[in-house]
Design a protein around this motif. Structure first.
Motif, PDB file in Angstrom:
ATOM      1  N   HIS A  22      44.282  51.939 176.644  1.00 34.55           N
ATOM      2  CA  HIS A  22      44.043  50.649 175.991  1.00 34.55           C
ATOM      3  C   HIS A  22      42.585  50.264 176.226  1.00 34.55           C
ATOM      4  N   THR A  24      39.332  47.428 174.984  1.00 39.87           N
ATOM      5  CA  THR A  24      38.933  46.196 174.314  1.00 39.87           C
ATOM      6  C   THR A  24      37.453  46.324 173.966  1.00 39.87           C
ATOM      7  N   GLU A  25      37.134  46.067 172.709  1.00 41.29           N
ATOM      8  CA  GLU A  25      35.738  46.142 172.249  1.00 41.29           C
ATOM      9  C   GLU A  25      35.382  44.868 171.513  1.00 41.29           C
ATOM     10  N   LYS A  26      34.220  44.319 171.836  1.00 37.59           N
ATOM     11  CA  LYS A  26      33.705  43.143 171.118  1.00 37.59           C
ATOM     12  C   LYS A  26      32.665  43.612 170.122  1.00 37.59           C
ATOM     13  N   THR A 102      36.931  40.421 168.709  1.00 36.08           N
ATOM     14  CA  THR A 102      37.318  41.284 169.815  1.00 36.08           C
ATOM     15  C   THR A 102      38.527  42.079 169.353  1.00 36.08           C
ATOM     16  N   GLU A 104      41.455  45.033 170.162  1.00 35.05           N
ATOM     17  CA  GLU A 104      42.246  45.745 171.161  1.00 35.05           C
ATOM     18  C   GLU A 104      42.701  47.062 170.536  1.00 35.05           C
ATOM     19  N   ASP A 106      44.742  50.640 170.980  1.00 38.48           N
ATOM     20  CA  ASP A 106      45.755  51.389 171.724  1.00 38.48           C
ATOM     21  C   ASP A 106      45.812  52.795 171.161  1.00 38.48           C
ATOM     22  N   ALA A 125      45.058  49.276 166.342  1.00 36.08           N
ATOM     23  CA  ALA A 125      44.091  48.285 166.815  1.00 36.08           C
ATOM     24  C   ALA A 125      44.380  46.942 166.162  1.00 36.08           C
ATOM     25  N   ASN A 127      43.207  42.549 166.032  1.00 29.20           N
ATOM     26  CA  ASN A 127      42.214  41.518 166.329  1.00 29.20           C
ATOM     27  C   ASN A 127      42.860  40.402 167.157  1.00 29.20           C
ATOM     28  N   ARG A 128      42.095  39.361 167.434  1.00 27.26           N
ATOM     29  CA  ARG A 128      42.603  38.244 168.257  1.00 27.26           C
ATOM     30  C   ARG A 128      43.786  37.530 167.616  1.00 27.26           C
ATOM     31  N   GLN A 130      46.148  38.937 166.214  1.00 32.06           N
ATOM     32  CA  GLN A 130      47.243  39.913 166.242  1.00 32.06           C
ATOM     33  C   GLN A 130      47.497  40.568 164.876  1.00 32.06           C
TER      34      GLN A 130
END
Length: 147
Positions: A22, A24-26, A102, A104, A106, A125, A127-128, A130
């Motif tokens: 997992h 997380t990339e901004k 941001t 997420e 997986d 993947a 976003n914030r 969901q």
């Protein structure tokens, strides 16, 4: 680096179905500007707020190939790691990614082919909000066994 031998990632016999990672990339201005400079991609949808406001996206979006870059980087660094090589990808991008989002990521190994020395990695993947922004699979040639 010349002259310095780097450790390779895990060989095919060390990989198992079900392994996950997992990340997380901004999405930063720096990443976007590096991509645009490297590729000479001048699509106004990526950087011009006034033009993007006239589109269904309403504001500038991140190029999908940047998202692929985050995925291939994770494969090269972690699963299976250095020395691996992406040989195929089947990805969809159902929702756009905007500047400063941001994301997420997986990644999960869903198939291991010992004979072909390849794995299939499932990608998802969000976003914030969901929303899914990337989904699909990537086929990867595992690092070679070097004695």
């Amino acid at each position: 680096m010349l002259g310095k031998r780097r450790t390779l990632g895990r060989t095919i016999d060390k990989l198992e179905v079900g392994e996950t990672i997992h990340l997380t990339e901004k999405m930063t201005d720096k990443d976007l500007l590096l991509y645009l400079g490297l590729t000479n991609d001048n699509n106004p949808l990526y950087i011009q707020h006034d033009l993007a406001a006239l589109t269904p996206y309403e504001r500038p979006i991140i190029p999908t190939i940047m998202l692929v870059g985050f995925i291939t980087s994770a494969i090269s660094k972690y699963v299976p790691g250095p020395g691996s090589h992406v040989i195929a990808q089947h990805l969809q991008f159902p929702n756009p990614v905007y500047h400063y989002d941001t994301i997420e990521f997986d990644l999960e190994i869903v198939e291991v082919d010992v004979e072909a020395k390849t794995i299939v990695v499932s990608i998802h993947a969000m976003n914030r909000e969901q929303q899914t922004v990337v989904e699909g699979t990537v086929s990867v040639l595992a690092p070679p066994a070097i004695d």
